[in-house]
Design an enzyme around this catalytic site. Sequence first.
Site, PDB file in Angstrom:
ATOM      1  N   ASP A  14       0.778  -1.249  -0.168  1.00 14.61           N
ATOM      2  CA  ASP A  14       0.029   0.080   0.056  1.00 14.61           C
ATOM      3  C   ASP A  14       0.903   1.177  -0.039  1.00 14.61           C
ATOM      4  OD1 ASP A  14      -2.172   1.627   0.388  1.00 14.61           O
ATOM      5  OD2 ASP A  14      -1.655   1.988   2.449  1.00 14.61           O
ATOM      6  N   ASP A  16      -0.264   5.311   0.721  1.00 13.32           N
ATOM      7  CA  ASP A  16      -0.791   6.256   1.523  1.00 13.32           C
ATOM      8  C   ASP A  16      -0.890   5.743   2.979  1.00 13.32           C
ATOM      9  OD1 ASP A  16      -1.161   8.576  -0.406  1.00 13.32           O
ATOM     10  OD2 ASP A  16      -2.402   7.034  -1.209  1.00 13.32           O
TER      11      ASP A  16
END
Length: 219
Positions: A14, A16
């Site tokens: 991932d 953010d």
Amino acid sequence: MTSERRLPAAVLWDMDGTLVDTEPYWMATENEIAEAHGATWTHEDAMTLVGNDLLTSGAYIKAKLGLAQSAEEVVEMLLDGVVAQVHHAVPWRPGGRELLLALHDAGVPCALVTMSYQRLVAPILEHLPPETFRVIVTGDMVDNGKPHPEAYLTAAAALGVEPAECIAIEDSPTGATSAEEAGCRVLVVPNHVPVDQGPRRVFRTSLEDVTPAELGSLV
């Protein structure tokens, strides 16, 4: 090779809140949009959006603030604000960049699996060696955003590996659910929002000092 030295088939990242702490950038932009339209935006509103598909966030902001713009237009407003801040400074999460480069040096393929759009990903990738990520899946490339597993399934398929042989690294409930539903083992490093325990989840407080071999031991 001993099990302690086994490496994962791939690591799916991932972005953010996990690799870069851009969540404060998103929150600041959300506040700016609210203020520009004479509306109120709360910390609870901001926390609701962490890890979401951007169109879901755009629709929430439109409804909450009573905006005339479409959800798609709200997303572009958000991206304008966050991209400008990223160009000023990339806020790496502790240990994230170091682990990513260690995996690259060890020959472990990595994919970026983010609900952000390509125009936000691009300025961040400029700060990494070429081909650090062999595959990039962004929110504007999938039909179903997190917590749906499509993004992680897409990344694993593009790398030619089984999700069960991969480690996903996540910071949010929606992201962890997406990776878990895809069949990945998930290393969860909570950041701005709490994440519940799950059958395929392992928790760390930071990525500092995490090694490729330690990730391999989680598979």
